[in-house]
Each structure stands twice: as structure tokens, then as C-alpha cells.
Write a protein that holds these residues in place. Structure first.
Motif, PDB file in Angstrom:
ATOM      1  N   LEU A 122       0.848  -1.282  -0.072  1.00 58.66           N
ATOM      2  CA  LEU A 122      -0.083  -0.111   0.045  1.00 58.66           C
ATOM      3  C   LEU A 122       0.878   1.136   0.072  1.00 58.66           C
ATOM      4  N   ALA A 123       1.830   1.311   0.946  1.00 59.83           N
ATOM      5  CA  ALA A 123       3.015   2.367   1.019  1.00 59.83           C
ATOM      6  C   ALA A 123       3.598   2.597  -0.179  1.00 59.83           C
ATOM      7  N   LEU A 124       3.724   1.490  -1.308  1.00 58.72           N
ATOM      8  CA  LEU A 124       4.490   1.825  -2.346  1.00 58.72           C
ATOM      9  C   LEU A 124       3.545   1.869  -3.626  1.00 58.72           C
ATOM     10  N   THR A 125       2.396   1.880  -3.522  1.00 59.03           N
ATOM     11  CA  THR A 125       1.380   1.807  -4.806  1.00 59.03           C
ATOM     12  C   THR A 125       0.551   3.080  -4.788  1.00 59.03           C
ATOM     13  N   ASP A 126       0.547   3.520  -5.941  1.00 56.62           N
ATOM     14  CA  ASP A 126      -0.318   4.696  -6.360  1.00 56.62           C
ATOM     15  C   ASP A 126      -1.823   4.145  -6.352  1.00 56.62           C
ATOM     16  N   GLN A 127      -2.578   4.694  -5.561  1.00 57.20           N
ATOM     17  CA  GLN A 127      -3.778   4.240  -5.534  1.00 57.20           C
ATOM     18  C   GLN A 127      -4.807   4.313  -6.648  1.00 57.20           C
ATOM     19  N   LEU A 128      -4.672   5.620  -7.484  1.00 58.04           N
ATOM     20  CA  LEU A 128      -5.655   5.813  -8.437  1.00 58.04           C
ATOM     21  C   LEU A 128      -5.297   4.934  -9.640  1.00 58.04           C
ATOM     22  N   GLY A 160     -14.110  17.588 -16.198  1.00 57.33           N
ATOM     23  CA  GLY A 160     -14.047  17.201 -14.771  1.00 57.33           C
ATOM     24  C   GLY A 160     -13.080  16.147 -14.244  1.00 57.33           C
ATOM     25  N   HIS A 161     -13.011  16.319 -13.150  1.00 59.91           N
ATOM     26  CA  HIS A 161     -11.658  15.748 -12.354  1.00 59.91           C
ATOM     27  C   HIS A 161     -11.968  14.123 -12.531  1.00 59.91           C
ATOM     28  N   ASP A 162     -13.251  13.749 -12.205  1.00 60.03           N
ATOM     29  CA  ASP A 162     -13.393  12.245 -12.632  1.00 60.03           C
ATOM     30  C   ASP A 162     -12.873  11.737 -13.940  1.00 60.03           C
ATOM     31  N   VAL A 163     -13.566  12.530 -14.725  1.00 61.39           N
ATOM     32  CA  VAL A 163     -12.811  12.005 -16.304  1.00 61.39           C
ATOM     33  C   VAL A 163     -11.301  12.008 -16.198  1.00 61.39           C
ATOM     34  N   GLY A 164     -10.784  13.265 -15.669  1.00 60.73           N
ATOM     35  CA  GLY A 164      -9.349  13.371 -15.564  1.00 60.73           C
ATOM     36  C   GLY A 164      -8.447  11.902 -14.880  1.00 60.73           C
ATOM     37  N   ASP A 165      -9.352  11.635 -13.866  1.00 62.11           N
ATOM     38  CA  ASP A 165      -8.767  10.384 -13.277  1.00 62.11           C
ATOM     39  C   ASP A 165      -9.046   9.119 -14.045  1.00 62.11           C
ATOM     40  N   GLU A 166      -9.971   9.081 -14.975  1.00 57.05           N
ATOM     41  CA  GLU A 166     -10.290   7.901 -15.640  1.00 57.05           C
ATOM     42  C   GLU A 166      -8.961   8.027 -16.743  1.00 57.05           C
ATOM     43  N   VAL A 167      -8.846   9.102 -17.290  1.00 57.05           N
ATOM     44  CA  VAL A 167      -7.844   9.213 -18.329  1.00 57.05           C
ATOM     45  C   VAL A 167      -6.496   8.705 -17.686  1.00 57.05           C
ATOM     46  N   LEU A 168      -6.409   9.285 -16.349  1.00 58.45           N
ATOM     47  CA  LEU A 168      -4.888   8.707 -15.822  1.00 58.45           C
ATOM     48  C   LEU A 168      -4.770   7.215 -15.969  1.00 58.45           C
ATOM     49  N   ARG A 169      -5.925   6.668 -15.450  1.00 55.80           N
ATOM     50  CA  ARG A 169      -5.875   5.247 -15.329  1.00 55.80           C
ATOM     51  C   ARG A 169      -5.770   4.566 -16.800  1.00 55.80           C
ATOM     52  N   ALA A 170      -6.445   5.132 -17.583  1.00 55.47           N
ATOM     53  CA  ALA A 170      -6.257   4.587 -19.085  1.00 55.47           C
ATOM     54  C   ALA A 170      -4.935   4.715 -19.450  1.00 55.47           C
ATOM     55  N   VAL A 171      -4.290   5.664 -19.270  1.00 55.85           N
ATOM     56  CA  VAL A 171      -2.577   6.091 -19.558  1.00 55.85           C
ATOM     57  C   VAL A 171      -1.804   5.250 -18.898  1.00 55.85           C
ATOM     58  N   GLY A 212       1.136  14.142 -10.486  1.00 56.85           N
ATOM     59  CA  GLY A 212      -0.181  14.157 -11.033  1.00 56.85           C
ATOM     60  C   GLY A 212      -0.518  13.523 -12.488  1.00 56.85           C
ATOM     61  N   GLU A 213       0.075  14.085 -13.512  1.00 59.58           N
ATOM     62  CA  GLU A 213      -0.148  13.536 -14.721  1.00 59.58           C
ATOM     63  C   GLU A 213       1.472  12.784 -15.228  1.00 59.58           C
ATOM     64  N   GLU A 247      -0.364   8.621 -28.470  1.00 55.08           N
ATOM     65  CA  GLU A 247      -1.044   9.809 -29.445  1.00 55.08           C
ATOM     66  C   GLU A 247      -2.249   9.029 -30.311  1.00 55.08           C
ATOM     67  N   ASN A 248      -1.987   7.838 -30.583  1.00 61.46           N
ATOM     68  CA  ASN A 248      -3.207   7.261 -31.140  1.00 61.46           C
ATOM     69  C   ASN A 248      -4.354   6.617 -30.251  1.00 61.46           C
ATOM     70  N   ALA A 249      -4.353   6.517 -29.042  1.00 57.37           N
ATOM     71  CA  ALA A 249      -5.189   5.886 -28.268  1.00 57.37           C
ATOM     72  C   ALA A 249      -6.453   6.680 -28.216  1.00 57.37           C
ATOM     73  N   LYS A 250      -7.607   6.169 -28.249  1.00 55.23           N
ATOM     74  CA  LYS A 250      -8.637   6.594 -28.032  1.00 55.23           C
ATOM     75  C   LYS A 250      -9.331   6.291 -26.613  1.00 55.23           C
ATOM     76  N   ILE A 251      -9.402   7.315 -25.814  1.00 55.50           N
ATOM     77  CA  ILE A 251      -9.631   6.947 -24.654  1.00 55.50           C
ATOM     78  C   ILE A 251     -11.130   7.149 -24.112  1.00 55.50           C
ATOM     79  N   ASP A 252     -11.884   5.976 -23.786  1.00 57.02           N
ATOM     80  CA  ASP A 252     -13.266   6.266 -23.388  1.00 57.02           C
ATOM     81  C   ASP A 252     -13.456   6.617 -21.842  1.00 57.02           C
ATOM     82  N   ALA A 253     -13.741   7.951 -21.456  1.00 52.03           N
ATOM     83  CA  ALA A 253     -13.842   8.230 -20.156  1.00 52.03           C
ATOM     84  C   ALA A 253     -15.184   9.115 -20.003  1.00 52.03           C
ATOM     85  N   GLY A 254     -15.807   9.018 -19.019  1.00 50.98           N
ATOM     86  CA  GLY A 254     -17.087   9.914 -18.815  1.00 50.98           C
ATOM     87  C   GLY A 254     -17.981   9.767 -20.175  1.00 50.98           C
TER      88      GLY A 254
END
Ligand SMILES: Nc1nc2c(ncn2[C@@H]2O[C@H](COP(=O)(O)OP(=O)(O)OP(=O)(O)O)[C@@H](O)[C@H]2O)c(=O)[nH]1
Length: 653
Positions: free
Chosen positions: A479-485, A530-541, A560-561, A587-594
């Protein structure tokens, strides 16, 4: 009964009675000032009493040195129990009460009145002496009826049989208070573990110290656990012990406060038979003793509110005769017997074991017995001379440690006994052992097996706890070494990985490349969707990065990013090719978020380990400078910092 020896002389006698006696002796010597002792007047009376030439007048003079003792003796002499005309003179009162009783009264009074020295919170002085006094009068009543020993001697014996409890409370007030506050069944075990001596051993030593003859002090020691005494049936010590045992139980039941100690009617029957006492007389003795007890208690200002009459006692809940400290059922749970012998010996022994509640299995051969041990069908083995090899087999394997072995001899033979013990037997008995002896010999077996069982349970529990702890420790570490998002390694983990890669690269003299990847204009995504979509993008990346790197690479989210890619062993050219492939993939990825399809680009700053760099941080700084340059150069590109020179590597589309 009181010897004229000084206390000092008498204490030296206690040294010769084995390890407990020496432990008791050490306690007596080291804590002489803390232990309760009869006061000077009591001791003088006891000494005078021993002297055949001492007159009542001389005793009276000693008694009158202590006004409260004088008052108590007069009170007792004039009590309802005597039912005679009042007396006013001390000598007359002494004659009426009896010289021995006066001595006991002096001892009891000096001990009971000694309350102030004990500072043991869980020790109830009043209750303790109330019970001791009841046990004393009950013992005396039983002694009168059975003539097992002089009633007055037995009175003192009953009174002092539990003096070790007072001793421990006086010497170790705090530690003993803690022990007394815990559940009762472990009292003796806990005392032994904590002080190296239990109250019964100390009682015996103190009684001897108080000039009580050994012939009484020894039986008193076993009044709680008669089966441990080893006294011959029908012997005088056995009878005294049995009498004290009965008095102890009756007194405990009469003033019970925990409801745990009870005496079964069948037990009373057994004890009465042993004492050759008519069963029907017990209630008369008991109720008479209660009257005497009230008398004595009044003299000592002790409360008698709690006691019940004999007819009100509950005798049928449990049989406590085996051992009041040990529930009978537990022994049945832990003990399963097998007799490894021919049919003749089996017949001789199995009946006795059945009588004791332990029906035994029979094996004529050692191999069959081993089978029983392996299947855990038996844990106590009675092995005949013919089957000695079974002991070798059993003791050869660690998993059978929790087995108790009785070696059986046709008749006592010291040489064979020694051999049996050397082979691994726990005890040696003769084939014709009496039931009562067998019962006593089974006690250590039960204790050993129970201890083993407890130890095994404790070990299992400890292992479980250790496992849980190490599991949770590992979870915590993770837990201490993992990024939760993104569930990627976090910055801290990335730095550790960098250190490792750095050292590995130096050791193996291979390249190590570092890429810092930063999403371009990520703020816009947050702002637009919105921030939640931002989170989803981060997860997808994170997923894209994770799935497009080599097994030996490390990808982490360090801000952050911002992501970090550590790539060991790749030469610069290959590292650049891999980085470019990644950039393109992103660059080519199409990320589905929100509900939106979002496209991103990333700028990448890259650096390779150089000989001028001292540690991993230098590599980070170098890559960071490259990233800065990539951003400044228009983003969505790779910049390589090589020896301070920044090169842009993104091919314009
Ligand atoms: N959704 C989300 N946003 C984050 C998180 N951490 C940081 N951010 C946002 O990331 C954004 C970073 O913005 P900037 O530092 O201006 O960078 P940028 O917009 O990517 O611009 P450039 O890096 O210059 O291309 C800020 O809006 C932060 O609030 C996060 O965990 N989740």
C-alpha cells in the motif's frame, strides 16, 4: 503438638525435602520479614504448651500479657457452646477452653489480626480467614467423629492448611493480586510459573516453620489435590489428608462465591468410606461446625453471613474430588489409552482403567500400537516388557512427542526401570498396580498431554497471528508503495526501483535509460470534462503504459499527470525506438472516459546513464531537463539529454 525448637531451628528442617522445599525455604529465609508469623505472645504460649511441666497459671500469665487475647479466651469460655456457668478468671477460662485451644487461639489471633501488613488488593483478608476458620472447625468436627488425629491438632492444621495463600499475598502483593484477579482454575499453575512455588508447598513449609509437625503439615499440603500425594491408602497421612480435603470442600461450598466448587454426593460417600465415617453423620458434623464457626468468627470479628446449612448445599453439579483445579471432563477429552501387551496383562489392567473412566484399546504387537499412535487413536500407552521396541519406535519420531508411555514390569526392578526411562518411558508401573495408584499416576500423564495440547494450540495460534501480521505487513508495504489511482508503483517505489536499476547498470556496465512522460495540457481535460474524467484518463494512460513496456522495465506514476519509465540494458538507439513507439501508441489511443472519447499526447524527457553521473538522481534531473525542453518545443515529442546536450527526437508528422 508444638515443638520447643526455635523457629530458626525448625526452618532448617525444611531444607531436606526436595526442590520445592528448598524453594519454600529460600522464600522463608529471604522474605522472613514479609511473611506472616505468630506474634511473641503466641509463640511463647506455644512453647510453654509443649513443656509438660508448664502450669495453667504460667499459661494464664502469658495470655494476660495480651489483653485482647485474654478477652477472647474469656468470651470463648463463656460462649453458648460450652453451655455452662460463666467464668471470670483467666486460669479457669483456660481450663474450660483447653490449653491446646488457647495455643491455637493465640496463633490464629496473632495471624488473623495481622491484616495491616498485607497490601494485596485482590486478596480478601476477611473472606480468607473466614474460610480458614470454617475449614478448621470442620476439620476438628470430622477428627472428633473419625478419631483420625487429635481434634485440636487437626483444628490448627485446618486453620493453617492454606497459610501459603496468605504468605504469597504478603510477599508478592502486586503480582499475586494480578494472579488472584484471573480465573481460578489456573491458580496453582500461575503461582508456580510466577513464583516457582505454589501456595500448597508454601503452606507446608510455613506450617513446619510454625512448629506444626510434619505428620500434619505434609497431608495438609495435598488437601486440594489428594491424588498427587502418593500416600498409601489407609495410611495415617492419607486419612488426615482425606479429612482435610473433605473439610476444605465443605468449607468452600458453604461459603462459595463463584459457584464453581461443588462436591458430588457420590464423592462424599467415597470419602466417608475412606474415613470410616457414617455418611449420615456429615450433616450433624457440618451444622455443629457452623455453630462453632460462628462462635469463633465472632471472637475474631469475622463475618459469617455467607454460610449455608448443609441441607442447602448443592452437591450434585460436578465431582471435584479428582482435583478442584481441573475439570474432570478435560481429562477424558485428552486421554485415550492403549495397552501394548499380551492378553493376560491387558485383562489385568484394562478393568482398572475402565473403572477410572479410560477404557483402553488392546494391541499385542508394537506395529499395531504404532498404527494407533499414527492415527491419533491413543496417546497414553501401557507397554509390557515384551514390547520395549514400541517405545523405541515411538520415541524415534518427533510427531509422537505428545504420547505418554507407561512401562509395565512384572515386579519392581530398579535396573529394568532405569532402562525403561532411558528408552523413553515416562513412568514405570507394575502389572498389579492398584486402581488408586494408577489414578494418581495418570494425573501427570493428563497434565503432560494437556500442556502439550495447550502448547500446540498456542503454537497454531501464534503461527496464525504471525501469518496475519506478515500478510498485513506485506499489504501495508504494498500500500505504501502503490499509487492508489492507477495501481502503478508510486514515486517512492519508483525511486527505489531507480536505485536498483542504477546499481545494476553500474555493476553490469550496461546502459540504463530513464523517461519522464508527462501528459500534455492535462489541466484542460480536468477543466473540460471534470476531475473524475481526468482520473479515468490517468488510469487509461497507466494501462497503456503498463501494457507497452518490457517485462524488465518499471513504469510508475510519480506525480499528477507525470510517469516514470526505467528501462535497463537498452542501448540509446533501442531505447529511443521504444520511447517513440510508446509516444505514438499514446497519441493514437482513443480513451473512453465519462462517455467521451478523449485523445491525449505526451511529452517525454529522456536520459541515459552517463559516467559523469554519480547517482540515480542525476539521471532524473537530466531527464527532467529534457522533458522541459520537449514541452517548450511544442509537446508531444521526445527530448534526449545527452551529456547536457538536448536533442528533439519526435519526427514531425
Ligand atoms: N483528475 C486529476 N487531475 C490531477 C491529478 N493530479 C494532478 N491533476 C491535475 O493535473 C493538472 C496539471 O496541470 P499543469 O501542471 O498545468 O500541466 P498541464 O495542464 O498538463 O500542462 P502541461 O504539462 O504544461 O502540458 C492540474 O490541473 C492538476 O489538478 C489527479 O490525480 N487527478
Amino acid at each position: 503438638m508444638i515443638s520447643k525448637k526455635s523457629i530458626k531451628n525448625v526452618t532448617s528442617q525444611t531444607q531436606s525435602s526436595g526442590p520445592e522445599a528448598s524453594c519454600a525455604q529460600m522464600l522463608l529465609e529471604s522474605s522472613a520479614e514479609l511473611l506472616p508469623t505468630p506474634d511473641g505472645v503466641a509463640l511463647a504460649i506455644m512453647e510453654a504448651w509443649e513443656n509438660e511441666n508448664t502450669t495453667v497459671q504460667q499459661i494464664a500469665r502469658l495470655v494476660q500479657m495480651d489483653p485482647s487475647l485474654t478477652g477472647r479466651i474469656l468470651k470463648l469460655a463463656n460462649s453458648a457452646a460450652t453451655g455452662r456457668r460463666p467464668v471470670a478468671s483467666v486460669p479457669e477460662a483456660i481450663v474450660r477452653v483447653g490449653i491446646q485451644t488457647v495455643g491455637q487461639l493465640a496463633v490464629a489471633f496473632s495471624l488473623i489480626g495481622n491484616e495491616s501488613v498485607i497490601n494485596c488488593p485482590a486478596f480478601n483478608h476477611q473472606k480468607y480467614w473466614t474460610r480458614c476458620l470454617l475449614m478448621a472447625v470442620l476439620s476438628r468436627g470430622l477428627a472428633k467423629a473419625t478419631q483420625v488425629a487429635p481434634p485440636d491438632d487437626i483444628f490448627a492444621c485446618g486453620l493453617l492448611a492454606r497459610i501459603g495463600v496468605l504468605g504469597l499475598a504478603s510477599v508478592y502483593p502486586e503480582a499475586y493480586s494480578n494472579i488472584l484477579s484471573t480465573p481460578r482454575p489456573d491458580l496453582i499453575v500461575q503461582e508456580k510459573e510466577t513464583f516457582g512455588i505454589d501456595h500448597n508447598e508454601l503452606s507446608e513449609a510455613m506450617m513446619v516453620d510454625f512448629c506444626v509437625p510434619r505428620a500434619l503439615a505434609e497431608p495438609a499440603r495435598y488437601h486440594e489435590n489428594p491424588t498427587q500425594s502418593g500416600f498409601e491408602q489407609e495410611s495415617r497421612p492419607h486419612k488426615i489428608m482425606t479429612l482435610l480435603h473433605l473439610a476444605y470442600h465443605l468449607s468452600e461450598v458453604a461459603i462459595r462465591d463463584d459457584g464453581n466448587l461443588t462436591v458430588k454426593a457420590s464423592t462424599i460417600k467415597v470419602i466417608c468410606a475412606q474415613l470410616k465415617l457414617q455418611e449420615g453423620r456429615i450433616d450433624i458434623i457440618f451444622n455443629q461446625a457452623l455453630d462453632d464457626w460462628r462462635e469463633w468468627s465472632e471472637i475474631f470479628n469475622l463475618s459469617t453471613d455467607e454460610a449455608q446449612n448443609y441441607t442447602d448445599l448443592d452437591f450434585d453439579v460436578a465431582d471435584s474430588f479428582l482435583s478442584p483445579n481441573e475439570p474432570v471432563t478435560s481429562s477424558v477429552e485428552t486421554l485415550s489409552a492403549a495397552i501394548v501387551a499380551d492378553a493376560e496383562i491387558f485383562d489385568l489392567l484394562s478393568g482398572k482403567l475402565t473403572q477410572l473412566g479410560f477404557p483402553a484399546l488392546h494391541c499385542e504387537k508394537a506395529t499395531a500400537a504404532m498404527q494407533l499412535a499414527m492415527n491419533r487413536q491413543a496417546n497414553v500407552f501401557f507397554v509390557s516388557q515384551k514390547n520395549t521396541q514400541f517405545i523405541d519406535m515411538l520415541r524415534g519420531a518427533k510427531e509422537f512427542d505428545a504420547s505418554y508411555v507407561f512401562f509395565m514390569l512384572a515386579k519392581t526392578d530398579a535396573e529394568l526401570e532405569a532402562k525403561a526411562y532411558l528408552a523413553g518411558a515416562d513412568d514405570v508401573i507394575t502389572n498389579d498396580i492398584r486402581v488408586t495408584h494408577l489414578k494418581a499416576r495418570l494425573k501427570p500423564a493428563m497434565r503432560m498431554l494437556k500442556r502439550y495440547e495447550r502448547w500446540r494450540n498456542d503454537r497454531t495460534e501464534l503461527r496464525r497471528i504471525a501469518k496475519e501480521l506478515s500478510l498485513s505487513h506485506r499489504q501495508q508495504q504494498l500500500l505504501a508503495l502503490t499509487d492508489q489511482l492507477t495501481e502503478l508503483p508510486n514515486r517512492r517505489a519508483a525511486m527505489e526501483a531507480l536505485d536498483q536499476a542504477w546499481s545494476g547498470s553500474i555493476r553490469s556496465q550496461t546502459p540504463c535509460s530513464l523517461l519522464i512522460l508527462d501528459i500534455d495540457h492535462f489541466k484542460n481535460i480536468n477543466d473540460n470534462y471534470g476531475h473524475d474524467v481526468g482520473d479515468e484518463v490517468l488510469r487509461a494512460v497507466a494501462i497503456i503504459l503498463k501494457t507497452n513496456i518490457r517485462r524488465e522495465d518499471t513504469i510508475a506514476r510519480i506525480g499528477g499527470e507525470e510517469f516514470l519509465l526505467i528501462s535497463p540494458h537498452l542501448p540509446t538507439r533501442d531505447a529511443l525506438v521504444a520511447a517513440e513507439r510508446l509516444r505514438k501508441q499514446l497519441e493514437n489511443a482513443k480513451i473512453d472516459a465519462g462517455g467521451e472519447t478523449i485523445c491525449i499526447t505526451m511529452s517525454i524527457g529522456m536520459a541515459m546513464r552517463e559516467d559523469t553521473m554519480r547517482h540515480g538522481e542525476d539521471l532524473m534531473i537530466s531527464a527532467d531537463k529534457a522533458l522541459y525542453a520537449a514541452k517548450n518545443a511544442g509537446r508531444n515529442r521526445i527530448a534526449l539529454n545527452s551529456a547536457g546536450q538536448i536533442r528533439m527526437l519526435k519526427n514531425d508528422k
